[in-house]
Design an enzyme around this catalytic site. Structure first.
Site, PDB file in Angstrom:
ATOM      1  N   ALA A  42       0.842  -1.193   0.000  1.00 25.00           N
ATOM      2  CA  ALA A  42       0.000   0.000   0.000  1.00 25.00           C
ATOM      3  C   ALA A  42       0.877   1.243   0.000  1.00 25.00           C
ATOM      4  O   ALA A  42       1.485   1.580   1.014  1.00 25.00           O
ATOM      5  CB  ALA A  42      -0.926  -0.006   1.213  1.00 25.00           C
ATOM      6  N   GLU A  45      -1.878   7.118  -2.588  1.00 25.89           N
ATOM      7  CA  GLU A  45      -2.895   7.790  -1.792  1.00 25.89           C
ATOM      8  C   GLU A  45      -3.676   8.781  -2.660  1.00 25.89           C
ATOM      9  O   GLU A  45      -3.170   9.251  -3.681  1.00 25.89           O
ATOM     10  CB  GLU A  45      -2.241   8.546  -0.631  1.00 25.89           C
ATOM     11  CG  GLU A  45      -1.500   7.658   0.340  1.00 25.89           C
ATOM     12  CD  GLU A  45      -0.883   8.433   1.496  1.00 25.89           C
ATOM     13  OE1 GLU A  45      -0.222   7.802   2.326  1.00 25.89           O
ATOM     14  OE2 GLU A  45      -1.072   9.678   1.549  1.00 25.89           O
ATOM     15  N   GLY A  66      -0.501  12.000  -6.053  1.00 27.62           N
ATOM     16  CA  GLY A  66       0.193  11.933  -7.336  1.00 27.62           C
ATOM     17  C   GLY A  66       1.234  10.833  -7.349  1.00 27.62           C
ATOM     18  O   GLY A  66       1.210   9.912  -6.540  1.00 27.62           O
ATOM     19  N   SER A  67       2.184  10.939  -8.273  1.00 27.27           N
ATOM     20  CA  SER A  67       3.135   9.859  -8.504  1.00 27.27           C
ATOM     21  C   SER A  67       4.380   9.908  -7.625  1.00 27.27           C
ATOM     22  O   SER A  67       5.182   8.981  -7.650  1.00 27.27           O
ATOM     23  CB  SER A  67       3.577   9.872  -9.979  1.00 27.27           C
ATOM     24  OG  SER A  67       2.496   9.601 -10.834  1.00 27.27           O
ATOM     25  N   THR A 114      -2.984  -3.600  -4.775  1.00 24.18           N
ATOM     26  CA  THR A 114      -3.113  -4.887  -5.435  1.00 24.18           C
ATOM     27  C   THR A 114      -3.159  -5.999  -4.393  1.00 24.18           C
ATOM     28  O   THR A 114      -2.354  -6.024  -3.465  1.00 24.18           O
ATOM     29  CB  THR A 114      -1.930  -5.127  -6.395  1.00 24.18           C
ATOM     30  OG1 THR A 114      -1.898  -4.079  -7.363  1.00 24.18           O
ATOM     31  CG2 THR A 114      -2.065  -6.457  -7.115  1.00 24.18           C
ATOM     32  N   GLU A 148       3.696   0.939 -10.146  1.00 21.35           N
ATOM     33  CA  GLU A 148       5.123   0.868  -9.817  1.00 21.35           C
ATOM     34  C   GLU A 148       5.904   2.043 -10.419  1.00 21.35           C
ATOM     35  O   GLU A 148       7.099   1.935 -10.708  1.00 21.35           O
ATOM     36  CB  GLU A 148       5.744  -0.457 -10.271  1.00 21.35           C
ATOM     37  CG  GLU A 148       5.167  -1.677  -9.597  1.00 21.35           C
ATOM     38  CD  GLU A 148       5.350  -1.660  -8.094  1.00 21.35           C
ATOM     39  OE1 GLU A 148       6.495  -1.820  -7.639  1.00 21.35           O
ATOM     40  OE2 GLU A 148       4.364  -1.493  -7.373  1.00 21.35           O
TER      41      GLU A 148
END
Length: 404
Positions: A135, A138, A142-143, A169, A381
């Site tokens: 986890a 959020e 953003g990235s 996931t 990822e």
């Protein structure tokens, strides 16, 4: 030193067995669980033990569970093909079958890679055999993982977690979740640590499951943490905040998982290319690998171009994994592999849909599903843009503050 691009002999049985599993066990149920989103694939319970056996035939760790441990960089000077290479090779074969089902495999979660990469020896032993999701993402952040807002506050011998995580996931099915949280937001990325939270811990709840474009066999959850108390010994690695190191320890997770995601894209794209070549042959379009593309039909030339892109992604994937096995810093190569494979994987699967026309666009074949599944592999990822930014920083020798 000469480079041998053949599959290492010791991994050939592993790769062959993984291919058989993909063809005979994953492909036949691929469409079923694409349609039955959020339904757990019961067939995977039987497969889980088989996957453990497959990994053991090429490495001592399960696929995806071999970490990148920087502190061991000089432990062994010999060159070896190890668990990381075995993992990417077997994952590529499994994703030739189905990406979503691979992501649903028990005990093969992305959180397992985090544990393998960051945990100390005692934690490695304690969390052996768990199924761990990861986890990080959020809402509204953003990235940039450095901006996460979920907090971890030390209270006696526990940390108290508060925050919301999205797009986790295996967030509903996994029995543990590796949660990224900050010990002190004022200290920036240096204070970010990862915590192993067992499912069922009071204060942790799965809020909802997402409906998605692709990888529908895999559950993707939103998880809420409200005064969730986690034992202090579940903080992975050191609890010390090292402002010089930043969150390099937590980021070492990505050095492992990004080649794995590249492998997923490589496997899915390989499936699309194989089927498209067969469908073109059935339509009377032959592809000659010994002749220049410009002397062949437009369809054959396009397939050859996609094959070349695939080969580049495949080699980058192998390089990143091999470097991890040999304890060489691979952050640059991991991002390059993820960026290349994620982009060309999506380009190839969509290109195959285009080349095969109505067959590719309909549910008569799995091509349209592979095009949907592959898109996420260019996003999670670390997005394409984030990977290119990391590569630029590494190549230019600039920090994250100097190049944003």
């Amino acid at each position: 030193m000469p480079i041998n691009l053949d599959d290492p002999k010791k991994f050939r049985p592993l790769v062959g067995q993984a291919h058989q599993v993909a063809m005979n066990m994953l492909r036949p149920i691929s469409r079923k669980y694409d349609r039955a989103e959020h339904e757990y694939p019961q067939e995977l319970d039987m497969l889980a033990a088989m996957i453990d056996g497959l990994a053991e035939s090429g490495a001592s760790e399960g696929a995806g569970a071999a970490g990148v441990r920087r502190e061991d960089a000089d432990a062994d000077s010999s060159v070896k093909n190890g668990a990381n290479l075995a993992s990417v090779m077997s994952i590529a074969e499994m994703c030739w079958g189905d990406v979503g089902l691979l992501l649903s495999m028990p005990r093969q979660g992305l959180g397992n890679s985090a544990i393998a990469s960051v945990a100390d020896e005692e934690q490695q032993e304690r969390f052996a055999g768990v199924w761990a999701g990861m986890a990080i993402t959020e809402p509204g952040v953003g990235s940039d993982s450095a901006n996460i807002r979920t907090t971890a506050t030390l209270d006696g011998d526990h940390y108290v977690l508060n925050g919301e995580k999205i797009y986790v996931t295996s967030g509903d099915r996994a029995d543990h979740i590796v949660v990224w949280a900050t010990l002190d937001r004022s200290l920036g990325r240096a204070a970010i640590k990862s915590f192993v939270v067992p499912k069922g811990t009071p204060g942790m709840r799965v809020d909802r499951l997402e409906h998605k474009l692709g990888i529908r066999a895999s559950d993707t959850a939103t998880i809420i943490f409200e005064d969730c108390r986690v034992p202090a010994e579940n903080l992975l690695g050191s609890p010390e905040v090292d402002t010089k190191q930043g969150f390099a320890g937590a980021m070492a997770t990505f050095d492992n998982t990004r080649p794995l995601v590249a492998a997923m894209a490589v496997g899915c794209a390989r499936a699309a290319l194989d089927l498209t070549r067969d469908l073109l042959a059935q339509a009377g379009v032959s592809v000659d690998y010994d002749r220049p593309a410009q002397t062949q039909s437009a369809a054959a030339a396009r397939l050859l171009q996609m094959e070349a892109d695939w080969e580049a992604a495949h080699l980058l994937m192998l390089q990143a994994a091999w470097m991890a096995d040999n304890r060489r810093p691979n952050s640059l190569e991991a991002s390059m592999a993820k960026a290349k494979a994620g982009r060309v994987g999506s380009d190839i699967t969509l290109g195959c849909v285009e080349l095969t026309g109505s067959l590719g666009y309909s549910e008569a074949e799995l091509l349209e599903k592979w095009a949907r599944d592959s898109k996420i592999l260019d996003i999670f990822e670390g997005t394409q843009q984030i990977q290119q930014l990391i590569v630029a920083r590494r190549v230019l020798g600039l920090s994250s503050a100097e190049l944003k």
